[in-house]
Design a protein around this motif. Structure first.
Motif, PDB file in Angstrom:
ATOM      1  N   ALA A 135     -14.107  54.613 -39.986  1.00 44.18           N
ATOM      2  CA  ALA A 135     -14.475  54.650 -38.568  1.00 44.18           C
ATOM      3  C   ALA A 135     -13.938  53.422 -37.833  1.00 44.18           C
ATOM      4  O   ALA A 135     -13.492  53.521 -36.684  1.00 44.18           O
ATOM      5  N   ASN A 137     -11.219  51.668 -38.605  1.00 39.19           N
ATOM      6  CA  ASN A 137      -9.772  51.857 -38.415  1.00 39.19           C
ATOM      7  C   ASN A 137      -9.491  52.782 -37.238  1.00 39.19           C
ATOM      8  O   ASN A 137      -8.631  52.496 -36.384  1.00 39.19           O
ATOM      9  N   GLY A 138     -10.199  53.908 -37.193  1.00 37.88           N
ATOM     10  CA  GLY A 138      -9.984  54.864 -36.116  1.00 37.88           C
ATOM     11  C   GLY A 138     -10.384  54.320 -34.763  1.00 37.88           C
ATOM     12  O   GLY A 138      -9.671  54.514 -33.759  1.00 37.88           O
ATOM     13  N   TRP A 139     -11.520  53.640 -34.708  1.00 39.50           N
ATOM     14  CA  TRP A 139     -12.002  53.081 -33.440  1.00 39.50           C
ATOM     15  C   TRP A 139     -11.045  52.028 -32.907  1.00 39.50           C
ATOM     16  O   TRP A 139     -10.706  52.021 -31.716  1.00 39.50           O
ATOM     17  N   VAL A 142      -7.875  53.673 -31.533  1.00 38.81           N
ATOM     18  CA  VAL A 142      -8.058  54.356 -30.255  1.00 38.81           C
ATOM     19  C   VAL A 142      -8.262  53.357 -29.121  1.00 38.81           C
ATOM     20  O   VAL A 142      -7.717  53.508 -28.021  1.00 38.81           O
ATOM     21  N   SER A 148      -0.938  52.703 -36.002  1.00 35.11           N
ATOM     22  CA  SER A 148      -1.791  52.734 -37.193  1.00 35.11           C
ATOM     23  C   SER A 148      -1.220  51.861 -38.300  1.00 35.11           C
ATOM     24  O   SER A 148      -1.972  51.373 -39.154  1.00 35.11           O
ATOM     25  N   THR A 248     -10.158  61.249 -29.271  1.00 36.12           N
ATOM     26  CA  THR A 248     -10.837  60.112 -29.898  1.00 36.12           C
ATOM     27  C   THR A 248     -11.640  60.548 -31.114  1.00 36.12           C
ATOM     28  O   THR A 248     -11.554  59.946 -32.193  1.00 36.12           O
ATOM     29  N   LYS A 251      -9.227  61.603 -34.057  1.00 37.67           N
ATOM     30  CA  LYS A 251      -8.573  60.480 -34.733  1.00 37.67           C
ATOM     31  C   LYS A 251      -9.559  59.730 -35.627  1.00 37.67           C
ATOM     32  O   LYS A 251      -9.274  59.447 -36.797  1.00 37.67           O
ATOM     33  N   ILE A 252     -10.725  59.392 -35.079  1.00 34.02           N
ATOM     34  CA  ILE A 252     -11.700  58.623 -35.849  1.00 34.02           C
ATOM     35  C   ILE A 252     -12.192  59.422 -37.050  1.00 34.02           C
ATOM     36  O   ILE A 252     -12.335  58.892 -38.158  1.00 34.02           O
ATOM     37  N   SER A 253     -12.463  60.701 -36.854  1.00 33.45           N
ATOM     38  CA  SER A 253     -12.962  61.526 -37.951  1.00 33.45           C
ATOM     39  C   SER A 253     -11.928  61.675 -39.063  1.00 33.45           C
ATOM     40  O   SER A 253     -12.280  61.753 -40.250  1.00 33.45           O
TER      41      SER A 253
END
Length: 358
Positions: A135, A137-139, A142, A148, A248, A251-253
């Motif tokens: 989470a 990394n994704g947050w 975004v 990435s 968002t 990507k996070i999921s």
């Protein structure tokens, strides 16, 4: 001629039967080209070729126990390659996936042993930690808009240092203590690292989990709205957002799915060997990414499948064990992987151009 004479009505004569005309836009492509358009077809043919090669080059491969070992090696790569592939289809990749596996195993092991708790407490906390890393990394991706590559490279370095430093601080060593005699170990081992017999051959439970996860990932990609979101954000996130795709969340999921995969493989390693080396995992992220690329996923996103990485992981396991069974120098393994990766990229490029050619 009389002014009141009526004109004879024209009679429409139907055209002679013949082949239907087509403007090319509605022309159906041949079956061979439609099959080539599938991202997993090229790697499937490659996997068959590698299997046939080692069946002749390394006769021990023909034994059932040897094939079970190959499938086991493939499964430990394939379980992680699946969420990595989904993330790549979504347009991103994760360089911290390899050390995240070790972070999960270290968390479960040290928490259980140092606090003298049931190992299931450590397993659950490790899952929460792995999901939190994904989470994060994704947050960060975004919110900052950074590539990435940079985000997960930073996470990779952080986790690598934390794994070593905290393990030495807590245990006084570079490895965790043996937890095989702790409460709940036997039950957790059955779930993550057990062995069952098929036709007199011992098969690891990870092979079953690998195939189950592959089937589930395929269903998600092809039969759910979330699967459409993955392809959409990987193809063009701005266009996807314009049509209502929750970019968002998607990507996070996806990063959290990679965290889940890291947790599962980490638990397998812990309950297989009872202890964890804190410096392991470095370089494994490249293996996972390579398996996904060989499986037909593009680094640019928006294209790929869940079945392709299954064959990609099988090729890795086949080459890794096939070299040993053939009696060759194992130092050639990485060279074989490099050749397979470059070959897969070139084949995928050729397949796409051939499939899209009118």
């Amino acid at each position: 001629m009389s002014m009141t004479q009526q004109a004879t009505p024209a009679v429409d004569t139907p055209p002679a039967p013949g082949p239907k005309q087509s403007d090319g836009r509605t022309r159906q492509r041949p079956l061979a080209l439609r099959l080539l358009a599938r991202p997993e077809v090229g790697v499937f043919l490659g996997a068959v070729a590698v299997l046939v090669f080692f069946l002749f080059a390394a006769p021990p491969v023909r034994d059932g126990s040897s094939m079970a070992n190959i499938l086991y090696q493939s499964s430990t790569i394939g379980i992680m390659a699946l969420p990595v592939a989904l993330l790549m289809i979504g347009g991103e990749f994760d360089l911290s996936a390899g050390v995240a596996v070790v972070t999960s195993a270290l968390t479960a092991s040290m928490l259980s042993y140092q606090l003298t708790m049931n190992v299931w407490v450590g397993v659950i906390v490790a899952l929460l930690v792995s999901l939190a890393i994904g989470a994060f990394n994704g947050w960060l991706l975004v919110k900052t808009g950074l590539p990435s590559f940079l985000v997960t490279l930073g996470t990779f370095l952080i986790l690598q240092g934390v794994n070593l430093a905290i393990t030495k601080l807590v245990t006084g060593n570079v490895a965790t203590d043996d937890i095989s005699d702790m409460d709940g170990f036997a039950q957790a081992q059955k779930l993550f690292a057990s062995t069952f017999e098929v036709g007199g051959v011992n098969v690891k439970i990870t092979v079953v989990w690998w195939l189950v996860f592959a089937a589930l990932a395929t269903w998600v990609l092809l039969r759910t709205r979330y699967g459409n979101w993955i392809f959409a954000v990987g193809g063009n996130k701005d266009s996807a957002r314009a049509v209502g795709v929750p970019v968002t969340f998607t990507k996070i999921s996806l990063f959290m799915l990679v965290g889940f995969g890291a947790w599962f493989v980490g638990m397998h390693q812990l309950f297989s060997f009872n202890t964890v080396q804190s410096g392991e995992g470095v370089g494994q992220e490249l293996i996972y990414i390579a398996a996904a690329v060989i499986g037909g996923c593009l680094l640019t996103g928006g294209y790929g499948s869940a079945i392709g990485p299954v064959f990609g992981a099988f090729m890795f396991g086949m080459v890794q064990q096939g070299i040993v069974y053939a009696g060759w120098n194992p130092d050639w393994f990485k060279a074989f992987l490099g050749v397979m990766l470059l070959g897969a990229v070139l084949i995928n490029l050729w397949v796409q151009r051939t499939a899209t050619r009118r």
